[in-house]
Design an enzyme around this catalytic site. Sequence first.
Site, PDB file in Angstrom:
ATOM      1  CG  ASP A   1      -3.158   4.006  -2.577  1.00 27.32           C
ATOM      2  OD1 ASP A   1      -4.100   3.231  -2.323  1.00 27.32           O
ATOM      3  OD2 ASP A   1      -2.737   4.845  -1.775  1.00 27.32           O
TER       4      ASP A   1
ATOM      5  CG  ASP B   1      -1.914   1.138   1.179  1.00 28.91           C
ATOM      6  OD1 ASP B   1      -2.976   0.962   0.569  1.00 28.91           O
ATOM      7  OD2 ASP B   1      -1.611   2.219   1.736  1.00 28.91           O
ATOM      8  CG  LEU B   2       1.515   3.158  -3.647  1.00 26.92           C
ATOM      9  CD1 LEU B   2       1.341   3.985  -4.911  1.00 26.92           C
ATOM     10  CD2 LEU B   2       2.907   2.537  -3.611  1.00 26.92           C
TER      11      LEU B   2
END
Length: 472
Positions: free
Chosen positions: A389, A346-347
């Site tokens: 994202d 996960d960004l």
Amino acid sequence: MKPVVPKKGSNRTTGNTQVGLDSGRQSEQDNRDPGTEMTAPPTLAEKNQIAAIHQQAQLARMTVLYVEDDAAIRSQLQPFLKRRVGKLLVAENGQDGLEKFLEQSPDIVITDVRMPQMDGLTMSAAIKHHDSAVPIIVTTAFNDVDYLLQAIEAGIDRYVLKPVRTEALVKSLNECAQSVNAEREAQLAASLIASVSEAVVVCDAKGQVVSVNPAYTRATGLSAIEVLGTSVEQLFRPTATQELPWLNEASVSWHGEALIETARQEPFTAWTMYDPVRDRHGHVAYHVIMFYDITERKQAEDKIRLLAHFDALTGLPNRILFDDRLVQAVLSAQRHQETVGLLFVDLDKFKQVNDRHGHIVGDLLLQEVAKRMGDCVRACDTVSRRSGDEFVVLLPAIRDRQDAVMVSERIRLALVQPFVIEGLKLHISASVGIALFPEDADDPRDLFHRADMAMYRAKKAGGNACKSVLVG
């Protein structure tokens, strides 16, 4: 007029015979398939009623021009006609009638013969010159034989003798309305065939070409003049693996591949669909063949397959393809006693980039993230964009947890490096969760859940970190 429907029980009598019959019918109904409803065929009277209703509805859609100089006759027929047609136009002489026709283009014309200024035949000739398909009904007296002969020569469709009997007039109107509808249906069919993007060839019962549409000419380079009257077998040939159906009385609908002849004498393979068109007696009246280049179809199928299995933005395998590969990797690991790694990525800080610089910059950033992650894994590994994202990485056939940790660290370090997008220097990082099969989970769904939980551990620790379910 509504069809007469017998009331329930109206056929019962007090006699024992009738009661027995009813009991027998009830027994038959009890044994009947509950999903099947038995209905008696319509009687001749019911068929006539249905036909009359259809004719009334058909006439109610027509615009009729009524031309009559005699005020007494006009006052009698005008309200009669107005109740039966969709729209009634009335004129008192031929000149007025012609002007109304040119202004409003009625479907049917009813006209007297002898009128001042312009008689009915002169007006009819002008109307036929403008539109030869418009049906014209002439009302004439017995002693107007000369006019009647002239009307026949002028191509008048129907005539009704004076004094006008309303039954005869309605019959003529119904026949004309049917003719107008048939003409419209033929025009509609021709327009539809001409407008469809697929090539269409229409043959008569003997297989001779009677019509082709513009799409056929574009596909083959052959004009209508070149192919009309030729045998359909000269335009279509079987492929090496597919025979064509013989077009005859026994023909049925068919689809498959065929070779299409072209003006360049370079036949191409097309997906071809054939249907026989039968008349009301059940005999084949026409053969309709539609086709399109199978090359374009293959390209379309490839595109659909690509969209179905790959993310449109990044080009990475999507959720469907990734989940399938995960299941296959787990099955293989079970057979060969191997380990499968799953990384949930996960960004961090991506939302700030998206909110500050817009979705275009955000999308470009996601594309660059996908490239960097792809450079961090083996050819046999799978990187997938899960949503937004979030990314997942499948690591089949690894040795142990340390292999998964090494890959996750490689990804974390790659993503913490600055990105230059549209002249902007952007900084993000990643929170990575690690889970292994069979050590952390014994099925794909649980494995995914464990990796997701580990990612939240990394997120909770402040991001830019890699965490495992079992190992901190």
